[in-house]
Structure formats: structure tokens, C-alpha cells
Scaffold this active site. Structure first.
Site, PDB file in Angstrom:
ATOM      1  N   ASP A   1    -101.554  30.648  36.255  1.00  0.00           N
ATOM      2  CA  ASP A   1    -101.778  29.867  37.464  1.00  0.00           C
ATOM      3  C   ASP A   1    -101.037  30.473  38.657  1.00  0.00           C
ATOM      4  O   ASP A   1     -99.822  30.328  38.775  1.00  0.00           O
ATOM      5  CB  ASP A   1    -101.276  28.436  37.173  1.00  0.00           C
ATOM      6  CG  ASP A   1    -101.412  27.511  38.355  1.00  0.00           C
ATOM      7  OD1 ASP A   1    -102.078  27.888  39.336  1.00  0.00           O
ATOM      8  OD2 ASP A   1    -100.848  26.403  38.283  1.00  0.00           O
TER       9      ASP A   1
ATOM     10  N   ASP B   1    -105.516  30.392  44.439  1.00  0.00           N
ATOM     11  CA  ASP B   1    -105.032  29.660  43.277  1.00  0.00           C
ATOM     12  C   ASP B   1    -105.937  29.791  42.051  1.00  0.00           C
ATOM     13  O   ASP B   1    -106.963  29.119  41.951  1.00  0.00           O
ATOM     14  CB  ASP B   1    -104.891  28.178  43.676  1.00  0.00           C
ATOM     15  CG  ASP B   1    -104.343  27.322  42.558  1.00  0.00           C
ATOM     16  OD1 ASP B   1    -103.991  27.863  41.500  1.00  0.00           O
ATOM     17  OD2 ASP B   1    -104.272  26.097  42.756  1.00  0.00           O
TER      18      ASP B   1
END
Ligand SMILES: *[C@@H]1O[C@H](CO)[C@@H](O)[C@H](O)[C@H]1NC(C)=O
Ligand SMILES: *[C@@H]1O[C@H](CO)[C@@H](O)[C@H](O)[C@H]1NC(C)=O
Ligand SMILES: *[C@@H]1O[C@H](CO)[C@@H](O)[C@H](O)[C@H]1NC(C)=O
Ligand SMILES: *[C@@H]1O[C@H](CO)[C@@H](O)[C@H](O)[C@H]1NC(C)=O
Ligand SMILES: *[C@@H]1O[C@H](CO)[C@@H](O)[C@H](O)[C@H]1NC(C)=O
Length: 426
Positions: A133, A317
Site C-alpha cells: 500500500d 495510492d
């Protein structure tokens, strides 16, 4: 279909070149296309949006809450197969000794109908499937100290079985999201290895409590943040993230992200594989003051219509599914899609599935125009012939560009000069 996928994956494993010194990296190009089941009905789409709201600690709009119905539980056979294949992928690709901590590569397999990508990560002597992530810095895992009910559908890390685990006394973490979901627990260190690059004393956060929303996500053994330590939820001292720790030992201080729609992609550390993109990489300085990989954006183009906007910040992201943009951008885009509408039932924009979506070309830092393919913006069937849009409006003061962006763009995250390299995938 699953068998086909498995054999394709095995072919890729077989075809994977032996990792070599970065200067002599072989060019390799392979593609595993997973054939989508045409009868497949997607029921849990609003969840993709709700996850982003949770992650950024924003209250979930009422419409969205209403649409979070019983479609949440997903368990497709293909994803199970993918998981099994992932374990194989990990075991079958040991890096030669000399290459350790110079370069690394790990698969990223789409699961949960493409809502997220998981990759095998070794913590001590245990391997978990984790979401890599770029939009966070915590490395947290389900631990065996969770109540048994919480781990029944999950992989969980058992610190007492890991000879290299050390607890950090007096440290704990607590992530609370806007809708009240949370995870909390204590902190230790262990050796963490991602595709052959390893950190010996990496902070690992062990969840001893998770709220129910996380439990539904049975594919996930944890999350590994690739952002910067400012974002960490550990108290009292925020530890360095995995990427910050591993950076000095990499051949080049960077990682690259190659995520595909319906196919296995990869994260690579320490080198850039030039066969993964077409044309030249454009370099954009990243704003990392908040700990995110962040760029500014000042407009977009659909067809021949170019719209300039006041510059806004966008977080790049890998841990978010959709591309959340300003209301002006989303409205400007869907104006070109006949029949598109905001749907209360979906909690977001839907459009007739038989429409061919136009590409969305978005400005990145005034230096690059990133083209997002229309086909990547269709994230699937919702109901009654309507599909859910991969671009969604948000009233937040920042934008979040997630996997919908990455499926069209190859991205280099350069930690040395804090910049992002981008180019089209194909
Ligand atoms: C975490 O530690 C702080 C003090 O460092 C303490 O106030 C807090 O209650 C602890 N939280 C948990 C969940 O243990
Ligand atoms: C960062 O480094 C890369 C690789 O050396 C280089 O190509 C790129 O231009 C640099 N980025 C910026 C913004 O200078
Ligand atoms: C960098 O990001 C911060 C936080 O989002 C923002 O306040 C600031 O204006 C940004 N700086 C630039 C030069 O865009
Ligand atoms: C171009 O975009 C602008 C702003 O999004 C809009 O007002 C205008 O109607 C669009 N023009 C065409 C031809 O679609
Ligand atoms: C899409 O389907 C609707 C009915 O479901 C129909 O009215 C419309 O003409 C179709 N559009 C295209 C582009 O095929």
C-alpha cells in the site's frame, strides 16, 4: 477457467527469468490474462468506495451506508485458486544468494473481484498475503492473538513461532476510521522479506483487535505500507516504513508498480524493467511532506475537450481501488458518457454497461498527461444493466488515485529524489 488461469500462471513462473545483477536484467515481457466470467454479477461495488472513506478517515455518506448491503461477502473459486498459486509463486522463486537485498520482485494478484491486489510477504518464517500500500506506512498483520473467530477465515502471524520476533515494549498502534472500524494492538520487530529484499528489524504491528469490517476481507493477512513514517499510527515513536528501511540496500532507491486488470502484475524493488512500459518515463516531483506520495494536478482532457482547473493535490495510492477526483473532474468526465448518473443505490456514479467509455487524460504535476483507458474505468456490473464507474467524485480537499490509475499507468516510486516516473503500460 480456473485451470486455465493456473496453467497460465505456472507458465509465467516457468518463464520468469532468473534474477540477475541490475545491470544485466533480462528484458522479459509476459502477460497473463485472466478471462472474465461473462455471467458474473458484481454485487459489492459500493464497498470499494467505502474502503477509501475508511482509509482516509472520512465519514461515509449516508447514501453509501445504505448501499452497503449483504453483497459484502465475496468468495469466488478463481480467487481461491489464485491464492494457492500465489503460495507456489513464492516458494518457486528463491533469489540466488548474491542478489539478496539488491533487487526483488513479488507478484500482485487481483482478488475480491479486483478490489485489491495481494502479494506474498515473509515475516520471520511465516508467509502472509498482504496488500502493498503506497498510501500508508503501517505494516500490520492479523495475529494469532486475535479471538479465534477473527482468524478463522484469515492467515494470521504467530509471533511465538518466529525465532526472530522481538517485542518493542511500551509501543502500540491503533487505526480508527471514520465509520468506527478499527484495528489495534502491539508492536514488535521481525525480518520482513518482500520478493527477495529484506529488512531484519522491521517494525511489525500485531493486531489483537480488529472490528468486523476487516474480518470480511478473508484474502488479507495484513497491509504493508510503502509510504513514509509520518503516516504511521504507532505510538509513542513512529517507526520507519518498510520502504524507508530497505531503500539503502537496493541497487537503486526505488520500487515500481505494475498492476493489471484481471491479470497478475508485480511490485519490483531496486530496478526499473523497461519492458513494462512504452515510450519514455515522465518524471514528476512528489510532495511527501505529509508522508504520502503526492502530486499536483491542474486539469484533464476527454476526447478533444481540455479543461484547466485550479491545482489540487492527488495521493498516488496502490491501496485504494478507485480513482477519486474532484467533483468538477468527475462531472466533466461523465458529461461525455451518455446515461451516466449518480446513483443513490450504488452510492456513486453508474453508467449503462453497453456504453464504451472514453479515455480520461489527467494532468500530473504540469509535466505529464496520464491516459487512463476507458476500459479500465469500467469496474464492473452493478445492477439493471448499469455498471459502476472507476472514477468517482469526492468532496475531499485532496484526490486519491488508486488501482484504476495503475492499471493504465506503470509507476516508478523513486525514494532517492522523491519523484514519480510514469508511462503508459502498453
Ligand atoms: C497505547 O499506549 C498509550 C500510551 O503509550 C496508552 O495510553 C494507550 O491506552 C495504549 N493503547 C492500547 C490500545 O493499548
Ligand atoms: C529522479 O531520478 C531519476 C533516476 O535517476 C531521474 O531520471 C529523474 O529525472 C529524477 N527526478 C527528478 C524530478 O529530477
Ligand atoms: C504539499 O502537500 C501539502 C500537504 O498536502 C500541501 O499543503 C502543500 O501545499 C503541498 N506543496 C506543494 C508545493 O504543492
Ligand atoms: C468541455 O468541457 C467544459 C468543462 O468541463 C464544458 O463546459 C463544455 O461543455 C465541454 N465541451 C464539449 C464540446 O463537450
Ligand atoms: C444500451 O442498452 C439500452 C437498453 O438497455 C438501449 O436503449 C441502448 O440503445 C443501448 N445503447 C447502446 C449504445 O447499445
Amino acid at each position: 477457467m480456473s485451470l486455465l488461469f493456473l496453467s497460465l500462471l505456472l507458465f509465467v513462473l516457468w518463464a520468469q527469468p532468473t534474477p540477475a545483477a541490475p545491470s544485466t536484467i533480462q528484458k522479459h515481457s509476459f502477460k497473463v490474462d485472466r478471462v472474465r466470467n461473462p455471467d458474473f454479477k458484481r454485487r459489492n461495488v459500493p464497498r470499494e468506495l467505502s474502503r477509501a472513506y475508511q482509509k482516509y478517515r472520512m465519514p461515509i455518506p449516508q447514501d453509501l451506508l445504505l448501499s452497503l448491503d449483504d453483497g459484502l461477502q465475496v468468495d469466488s473459486q478463481t480467487d481461491r485458486e489464485a491464492l494457492n498459486a500465489l503460495d507456489l509463486a513464492h516458494l518457486d522463486s528463491p533469489l540466488p544468494q548474491g542478489a539478496k537485498n539488491t533487487i526483488g520482485k513479488v507478484w500482485a494478484t487481483p482478488v475480491n473481484e479486483g478490489i485489491e491486489y495481494i502479494s506474498p510477504v515473509s515475516i520471520g518464517d511465516q508467509t502472509l498475503n498482504m496488500a502493498l500500500d503506497s498510501g500508508s506506512a503501517d505494516l500490520w498483520v492479523f495475529s494469532t492473538e486475535l479471538p479465534a473467530l477473527s482468524t478463522v477465515a484469515h492467515q494470521a502471524y504467530n509471533p511465538s513461532l518466529s525465532p526472530t520476533f522481538k517485542r518493542i515494549n511500551g509501543h502500540n498502534f491503533s487505526i480508527t476510521y471514520g465509520d468506527g472500524t478499527s484495528a489495534s494492538g502491539y508492536v514488535g520487530t521481525d525480518t520482513v522479506d518482500v520478493g527477495g529484499v529484506a529488512v531484519t528489524d522491521q517494525a511489525v504491528q500485531l493486531a489483537t483487535y480488529v472490528s468486523s469490517a476487516f474480518l470480511r476481507d478473508s484474502y488479507l493477512g495484513g497491509v504493508l505500507g510503502l509510504g513514509f513514517s509520518q503516516l504511521s499510527s504507532v505510538k509513542p515513536v513512529k517507526p520507519e516504513s518498510f520502504f524507508e528501511n530497505v531503500m539503502p540496500s537496493l541497487a537503486q532507491p526505488l520500487f515500481t508498480v505494475d498492476l493489471r486488470k484481471d491479470a497478475v502484475g508485480s511490485f519490483e524493488f531496486g530496478f526499473v524493467d523497461n519492458s513494462k512500459y512504452s515510450g519514455m518515463l515522465a518524471w514528476i516531483r512528489a510532495n511527501t511532506t505529509k508522508g504520502f506520495w503526492q502530486v499536483s494536478t491542474a486539469g484533464f482532457t476527454v476526447g478533444n475537450n481540455r479543461t484547466r482547473l485550479r491545482p489540487a493535490q492527488a495521493i498516488i495510492d496502490t491501496g485504494t481501488t478507485l480513482m477519486l477526483v474532484s467533483v468538477k473532474m468527475a462531472d466533466g468526465y461523465y458529461r461525455h458518457v451518455p446515461g451516466a448518473r449518480r446513483s443513490r443505490a450504488a452510492g456513486g456514479v453508474t453508467f449503462p454497461c453497453n456504453t464504451t467509455l472514453p479515455d480520461f487524460v489527467v494532468d500530473v504535476g504540469g509535466a505529464y498527461a496520464a491516459r487512463i483507458r476507458g476500459s479500465d474505468i469500467n469496474v464492473g456490473w452493478f445492477q439493471d444493466g448499469m455498471c459502476f464507474g472507476g472514477i468517482q467524485p469526492t468532496a475531499w480537499p485532496f484526490q486519491v488515485w488508486g488501482d484504476v490509475f495503475f492499471r493504465s499507468q506503470f509507476v516508478v516510486f523513486h525514494g532517492g529524489n522523491r519523484s514519480l516516473g510514469m508511462a503508459s503500460h502498453d
